[in-house]
Motif scaffolding. Sequence first.
Motif, short mmCIF file in Angstrom:
data_model
loop_
_atom_site.label_atom_id
_atom_site.label_comp_id
_atom_site.label_asym_id
_atom_site.label_seq_id
_atom_site.Cartn_x
_atom_site.Cartn_y
_atom_site.Cartn_z
N LEU A 1 32.20 -69.32 -46.49
CA LEU A 1 33.12 -69.93 -47.44
C LEU A 1 33.24 -69.07 -48.69
CD1 LEU A 1 34.91 -72.27 -48.44
CD2 LEU A 1 32.79 -73.41 -49.20
N PHE A 2 32.12 -68.60 -49.20
CA PHE A 2 32.15 -67.74 -50.38
C PHE A 2 32.97 -66.48 -50.10
CE2 PHE A 2 30.43 -64.46 -53.21
CZ PHE A 2 30.61 -65.08 -54.43
N GLY A 3 32.79 -65.89 -48.94
CA GLY A 3 33.56 -64.70 -48.58
C GLY A 3 35.05 -64.97 -48.53
N ARG A 4 35.42 -66.15 -48.06
CA ARG A 4 36.85 -66.49 -47.98
C ARG A 4 37.49 -66.64 -49.36
NH1 ARG A 4 34.86 -69.56 -43.74
NH2 ARG A 4 35.06 -71.53 -44.86
N ILE A 5 36.70 -66.92 -50.38
CA ILE A 5 37.26 -66.95 -51.74
C ILE A 5 37.93 -65.62 -52.04
CG2 ILE A 5 36.69 -67.01 -54.21
CD1 ILE A 5 34.55 -69.12 -53.51
N PHE A 6 37.31 -64.54 -51.63
CA PHE A 6 37.85 -63.20 -51.90
C PHE A 6 38.88 -62.77 -50.87
CE2 PHE A 6 33.65 -63.45 -53.75
CZ PHE A 6 33.92 -63.07 -55.05
N SER A 7 38.59 -63.01 -49.58
CA SER A 7 39.46 -62.50 -48.52
C SER A 7 40.74 -63.31 -48.35
CB SER A 7 38.72 -62.45 -47.19
OG SER A 7 38.38 -63.75 -46.74
N MET B 1 50.04 -63.59 -59.52
CA MET B 1 49.21 -64.52 -60.24
C MET B 1 47.75 -64.16 -59.98
SD MET B 1 49.16 -68.64 -59.86
CE MET B 1 47.92 -68.95 -58.65
N THR B 2 46.96 -64.06 -61.02
CA THR B 2 45.54 -63.79 -60.90
C THR B 2 44.79 -64.94 -61.55
OG1 THR B 2 45.96 -61.43 -61.02
CG2 THR B 2 43.73 -62.15 -61.51
N THR B 3 43.66 -65.31 -60.96
CA THR B 3 42.87 -66.40 -61.52
C THR B 3 42.43 -66.02 -62.93
OG1 THR B 3 42.12 -67.10 -59.35
CG2 THR B 3 40.78 -67.78 -61.23
N PRO B 4 42.83 -66.80 -63.92
CA PRO B 4 42.47 -66.47 -65.29
C PRO B 4 41.05 -66.95 -65.63
CG PRO B 4 43.74 -68.48 -65.27
CD PRO B 4 43.69 -67.99 -63.84
N VAL C 1 41.61 -66.67 -50.61
CA VAL C 1 42.10 -67.38 -51.80
C VAL C 1 42.57 -66.39 -52.88
CG1 VAL C 1 41.51 -69.01 -53.62
CG2 VAL C 1 40.67 -69.38 -51.30
N TYR C 2 41.68 -65.51 -53.31
CA TYR C 2 42.07 -64.56 -54.36
C TYR C 2 43.06 -63.52 -53.82
CZ TYR C 2 38.24 -66.21 -57.43
OH TYR C 2 37.40 -66.95 -58.22
N ALA C 3 42.82 -63.02 -52.61
CA ALA C 3 43.68 -61.97 -52.05
C ALA C 3 45.13 -62.43 -51.89
CB ALA C 3 43.12 -61.51 -50.71
N ARG C 4 45.31 -63.70 -51.62
CA ARG C 4 46.66 -64.23 -51.39
C ARG C 4 47.18 -65.07 -52.56
NH1 ARG C 4 45.51 -66.35 -45.29
NH2 ARG C 4 44.90 -64.34 -44.43
N ASP C 5 46.39 -65.13 -53.65
CA ASP C 5 46.77 -65.95 -54.81
C ASP C 5 47.13 -67.38 -54.39
OD1 ASP C 5 46.35 -64.14 -56.88
OD2 ASP C 5 48.32 -63.23 -56.60
N LEU C 6 46.28 -67.99 -53.56
CA LEU C 6 46.58 -69.33 -53.06
C LEU C 6 46.36 -70.40 -54.13
CD1 LEU C 6 44.99 -69.15 -49.49
CD2 LEU C 6 47.40 -68.90 -50.14
N PHE C 7 45.24 -70.35 -54.82
CA PHE C 7 44.93 -71.29 -55.89
C PHE C 7 43.76 -70.71 -56.68
CE2 PHE C 7 43.05 -72.73 -51.89
CZ PHE C 7 41.70 -72.80 -52.19
N ASP C 8 43.46 -71.32 -57.80
CA ASP C 8 42.39 -70.82 -58.66
C ASP C 8 41.05 -71.43 -58.27
OD1 ASP C 8 44.12 -69.23 -60.24
OD2 ASP C 8 44.71 -71.01 -61.36
#
Length: 78
Positions: free
Chosen positions: A50-56, A1-4, A58-65
Motif C-alpha cells: 500500500l505504501f508503494g502504491r502511494i508513489f506508483s 497537480m502535486t500534493t502540497p 496516487v502521486y504518479a497519477r495525481d489521483l488525490f492528496d
Amino acid sequence: MTTPALSTARLSLEPYTPGDEEDFVALFQDVRVSRWMGDGPCTEAEDRALFGRIFSKVYARDLFDVWAVRHEGRFVGH
C-alpha cells in the motif's frame, strides 16, 4: 497537480517520502488504528505494498492528496 505541504500552528502535512515507510507500516500495523481504516488490519506485506502504491499510483497519477502528518517533525499520523 502535486500534493502540497500544509501546516498549522501545531501540525504539518507533507507528501510522503520513501523514508516514511517504517512509520507508515507501524501505524497501519497498530490494530487500534487499522481497524478504522480501509478493510481493517492487513499483513505487513500488504501495508508495505500500500505504501508503494502511494508513489506508483496516487502521486504518479495525481489521483488525490495523501499526507504524512507530523508534530514537531515527528510522524504522528496519516
